[in-house]
Design an enzyme around this catalytic site. Structure first.
Site, PDB file in Angstrom:
ATOM      1  N   GLU A 371      -8.838   0.291   5.450  1.00  0.00           N
ATOM      2  CA  GLU A 371      -9.131  -0.843   5.183  1.00  0.00           C
ATOM      3  C   GLU A 371     -10.031  -1.566   6.441  1.00  0.00           C
ATOM      4  OE1 GLU A 371      -5.329  -1.404   2.415  1.00  0.00           O
ATOM      5  OE2 GLU A 371      -4.786  -1.512   5.277  1.00  0.00           O
ATOM      6  N   ARG A 416      -7.706   7.704  -6.473  1.00  0.00           N
ATOM      7  CA  ARG A 416      -7.433   6.876  -5.064  1.00  0.00           C
ATOM      8  C   ARG A 416      -5.954   7.227  -4.626  1.00  0.00           C
ATOM      9  NH1 ARG A 416      -5.420   0.368  -3.201  1.00  0.00           N
ATOM     10  NH2 ARG A 416      -4.056   0.793  -1.427  1.00  0.00           N
ATOM     11  N   LYS A 449       3.378   7.894   3.654  1.00  0.00           N
ATOM     12  CA  LYS A 449       4.050   6.785   2.404  1.00  0.00           C
ATOM     13  C   LYS A 449       5.281   7.571   2.000  1.00  0.00           C
ATOM     14  CE  LYS A 449       1.462   2.532   3.538  1.00  0.00           C
ATOM     15  NZ  LYS A 449       0.630   1.372   2.576  1.00  0.00           N
ATOM     16  N   ASP A 454       1.632   3.007  -2.398  1.00  0.00           N
ATOM     17  CA  ASP A 454       1.292   1.693  -1.364  1.00  0.00           C
ATOM     18  C   ASP A 454       2.648   1.343  -1.588  1.00  0.00           C
ATOM     19  OD1 ASP A 454       1.270  -0.177   0.682  1.00  0.00           O
ATOM     20  OD2 ASP A 454      -0.644  -1.002   0.002  1.00  0.00           O
ATOM     21  N   GLU A 476       7.395   7.521   5.173  1.00  0.00           N
ATOM     22  CA  GLU A 476       7.333   6.188   6.419  1.00  0.00           C
ATOM     23  C   GLU A 476       7.531   5.551   4.749  1.00  0.00           C
ATOM     24  OE1 GLU A 476       3.761   4.314   8.018  1.00  0.00           O
ATOM     25  OE2 GLU A 476       3.966   3.233   6.479  1.00  0.00           O
ATOM     26  N   GLU A 482       7.415  -6.020   0.565  1.00  0.00           N
ATOM     27  CA  GLU A 482       5.840  -6.400   0.095  1.00  0.00           C
ATOM     28  C   GLU A 482       6.129  -6.484  -1.688  1.00  0.00           C
ATOM     29  OE1 GLU A 482       1.179  -5.624   0.563  1.00  0.00           O
ATOM     30  OE2 GLU A 482       2.818  -3.953   2.271  1.00  0.00           O
ATOM     31  N   TRP A 638      -8.386  -1.927  -5.741  1.00  0.00           N
ATOM     32  CA  TRP A 638      -7.072  -3.143  -5.510  1.00  0.00           C
ATOM     33  C   TRP A 638      -6.891  -3.664  -6.707  1.00  0.00           C
ATOM     34  CZ3 TRP A 638     -10.097  -5.515  -0.935  1.00  0.00           C
ATOM     35  CH2 TRP A 638     -10.061  -4.305   0.401  1.00  0.00           C
TER      36      TRP A 638
END
Length: 774
Positions: A371, A416, A449, A454, A476, A482, A638
């Protein structure tokens, strides 16, 4: 999923312990109310025990506090002018045992509704009912009462809680092998009183399953507990973060080294659940945190937190040596190879500069080549080279590198979700000249993660768990919400984390035989593949809001993270029950209603946002509202349409062997299960398959009707939570009741928006009627 009604929950049970505990306090008992209370003490408020019978018993069992030599082993303090802000109610501690003593004095004084005597030199005649805290080195009493072997078995952070009877006198001993272990035991003892458990005949030995239990604090991003735009407030000039480094205007006099009450409340809260460290800045790192000015402030913060066992770490930018702010100590592009001595020496110098002020500094967290963040690939090297270059630099100082695996370069693969393992897996498998396997150094953690995308509300577990046999791996988790409602929605995350930790990876050994211990939790705690250095990392949700987390119920997620990082096998319902008792009260009605609300809240959110494995359907930028039709973002992956793949045939991304074959990254049992639409768990179905609208589901409904059913049932659950909360108005202090009530009203409106937006959009492709479930 069942609905919540006032006082009754259907299909969202909290476990037998919660129900059993609820029966221990008469329903009519009520703690004294403070209708102006703002939640700022978190779960450490220490309200007087309301049950008169329990109160009398506890007063006999905790008559005096004995912490011998509390000031002998003083915590290191670098900052000479460290001070509390004017008007503070908290106090800086000089040592960890002093912190334990003061917590007992505060906690017992509040819970027992009277001051508790402190005995500094008890001799051999301890008072009846004494609570003795310490180590065998600090306390002659502990040395007499607890054998050395008992403390060796609980390790560095563990503790023993024990009732000792001598003649007609009974004592409670809280002992650790180290001072911080004794502090953790102190909080565990107070938690027993807060939750109305028995103090009689104690014989408990507790130790954490994971060595490093860290927070990552993102000071400028994903901060839902006080940033300026949220309107939750704070002093003028603050940016909403919990720690002040660069406040301006009215907040400028309160920058570090001035310590605010909320810093120490947060430190006490973290210590109460055994958190050992915090990375204090965003992984999208600002080089300011490596400057001398900031290091001085970081040292002051470390001084304030150190007595509570909290150690500091920093997120760094890989290309920091190029920053002119460090001139003349800067590097050229040609010197940025991670194998280059100049590169490694630069990081050694910078780390040593930090360590001179913060001797217990943990190390660095690195987000590289992700990113827009620079990394070794910008200079022709891979992640193994980059992580090892930095690890080599800091190894002589005893520091660690936490290298995040959140990478998704589209050149690696069109899917992804496959990219991280493709970039890291081969490095773990690489034969080494000494005959070992795996290139990553021993002081490197790969920080991964929980899922391959995500922090979605439900994801399959990351395929790297179990696959990275030769590398230290940290999981993580995201505490700040979020994608799970931010500070607007009540979503208790412990059931999600429990599901993750207890997922079977079906990991095998070199001969292809299933490991005896192979759950994700076993991988994380090292028992699956014999790793001794282990880590759990949580993206923290603290800020400058009055209640420190922006939503009163978001406090429960920080609490739960700490408890599950300590012991991932704990039942999430039991964790919820403890938090409710410590935060809202011990009456049967309060515990039953609130625990039931919490335990169904996550599954409800999944249902009205992303049911049956549809992921990442959020509107651009804010990651809050629904945006399933969005396709305008500059990167394909995205956009929500990349994930939903909606068409006239069905919905979902085909990652089966006939699609992108993400399933091949899992061990064979899971690969087969996930790869077949007939065996994949329905709650993960669209992560792996493009599901036809008429596909038959286990409920007897077709996929379209099942999808609609989830959206509607999720919203109904939120309405049930709102009504359940309303039933508690007479039992909850006025300010907190009103603030949660307002959040739940907003929550219900937003959940309905998710349902209507998504179902309406999917209908455009399915062409089927929306039959609202009855």
């Amino acid at each position: 999923m069942g609905a919540v009604t006032a006082g009754v929950t259907l299909g969202a049970g909290a476990g037998g312990t919660a129900r059993a505990l609820a029966g221990q306090t008469p329903a009519g008992s009520a703690a004294r109310r403070d209708d102006d209370y703002d939640g700022s003490a978190m779960w450490l408020r220490y309200v007087p025990v309301a049950d008169p019978h329990l109160l009398r018993r506890y007063r006999c069992q905790a008559t005096a506090v004995v912490v011998e030599n509390a000031g002998r082993n003083k915590s290191y303090r670098h900052t000479r002018d460290l001070s509390m802000a004017p008007g503070s109610t908290e106090r800086l501690m000089a040592s960890t045992l002093e912190a334990a003593r003061e917590e007992l004095v505060r906690g017992l004084g509040g819970l027992l509704d009277r001051p508790v005597r402190v005995v500094h030199r008890p001799g051999r005649a301890l008072p009846d009912g004494a609570v003795v805290v310490g180590t065998r080195e600090s306390s002659p009493a502990v040395r007499r009462l607890v054998p050395a072997g008992d403390l060796e078995r609980v390790g560095r952070d563990g503790y023993v809680l024990r009732s000792v009877v001598q003649g007609r006198r009974t004592f409670t001993v809280i002992a650790g092998r180290t001072d911080v272990g004794a502090l953790y035991g102190t909080f565990a003892f107070l938690r027993r009183i807060q939750t109305h458990r028995s103090l009689a005949d104690l014989d408990l030995a507790e130790s954490p399953k994971v060595v490093n239990r860290h927070l990552n604090y993102w000071d400028t991003e994903r901060l839902y507990a006080g940033n300026d735009e949220s309107g939750t407030g704070g002093l003028n000039g603050e940016n909403g973060a919990i720690f002040n480094f660069a406040a301006t205007g009215a907040g400028a006099p309160l920058n570090l080294p001035v310590v605010l009450d909320r810093y120490l409340v947060a430190a006490r809260a973290m210590a109460s659940v055994g958190i050992t460290g915090i990375t204090i800045n965003n992984v999208n790192a600002d080089n300011s945190y490596l400057t001398d000015e900031y290091i001085a402030q970081e040292a002051a913060l470390a001084d304030a937190l150190r007595p509570y066992g909290i150690r500091l770490a920093l997120s760094i930018r890989y290309a920091a040596p190029l920053d002119s702010r460090f001139a003349p100590d800067t590097l050229t592009e040609e010197q940025m190879a991670p194998t280059d001595a100049d590169f490694q020496d630069w990081w050694t110098r910078r780390a040593r500069r930090i360590q001179e002020s913060i001797p217990d500094f943990v190390g660095f967290t690195v987000k590289a080549n992700s990113e827009g963040q620079p990394g070794p690939q910008d200079f022709g090297y891979d992640h193994g080279d980059g992580a090892n270059g930095m690890a080599t630099a800091v190894a002589p100082l005893g520091l660690k590198i936490y290298w995040r695996t959140f990478v998704y370069n589209p050149d690696v693969d069109s899917d992804r979700l496959k990219r991280a393992y493709l970039e890291f897996g081969h490095i773990d498998d690489e034969p080494q000249p000494d005959g070992s396997t795996g290139r990553f150094r021993d002081n490197v953690f790969l920080q991964t993660k929980n899922g391959p995308l995500d922090f979605q509300a439900r994801e399959p577990v990351h395929p790297m768990f179990g696959r990275m046999e030769n590398t230290n791996q940290a999981i993580e988790l995201q505490i700040t919400q979020e994608y799970t409602g931010q500070n607007r929605m009540l979503c208790f995350l412990a059931p999600m984390w429990e599901e993750i930790f207890k997922t079977d990876t079906y990991a095998t050994d070199e001969q292809g035989q299933l490991l005896d211990k192979r759950l994700v939790g076993h991988v994380v705690d090292g028992t699956a593949q014999d790793h001794s250095d282990t880590a759990v990392v949580g993206v923290a949700n603290l800020g400058n809001a009055d209640n420190l987390t922006g939503h009163h119920f978001s406090q429960a997620n920080l609490y739960a993270f700490g408890r599950q990082a300590w012991d991932w096998t704990l039942d999430s319902g039991d964790i919820a029950a403890d938090w409710v008792r410590m935060t809202w009260g011990n009456s049967r009605e309060v515990v039953d209603v609130i625990v039931s609300m919490m335990m169904g809240s996550w599954e409800a959110l999944v249902s009205y946002q992303t049911p049956l494995g549809i992921g990442h359907q959020f509107t651009a930028g804010v990651h809050y509202g629904p945006g399933p039709s969005e396709s305008h973002l500059p990167r394909e992956d995205w956009n929500p349409v990349y994930y939903n793949q909606a068409d006239s045939v069905g919905l979902g991304y085909d990652r089966s062997p006939t699609g992108s074959d993400l399933t091949a990254q899992y061990f064979p049992v899971l690969a087969a299960r996930y790869g077949d639409i007939g065996t994949v768990p329905e709650n993960l179905m669209m992560w792996f398959h493009h599901v036809p609208w008429d596909h038959p589901m286990s409920s007897g409904r077709i996929f379209w009707d099942e999808l609609v059913h989830h959206y509607y049932s999720g919203v109904r659950y939120v309405g049930g939570m709102r009504r359940a909360w309303d039933s508690l108005e007479s039992r909850i202090d006025a300010r907190r009741f009103a603030e949660v009530k307002a959040k739940l009203a907003l929550h219900e409106t937003d959940a309905a928006d998710w349902r209507d937006t998504c179902v309406g959009y999917w209908q455009r492709f399915s062409g089927r009627d929306i039959r609202e479930p009855g």
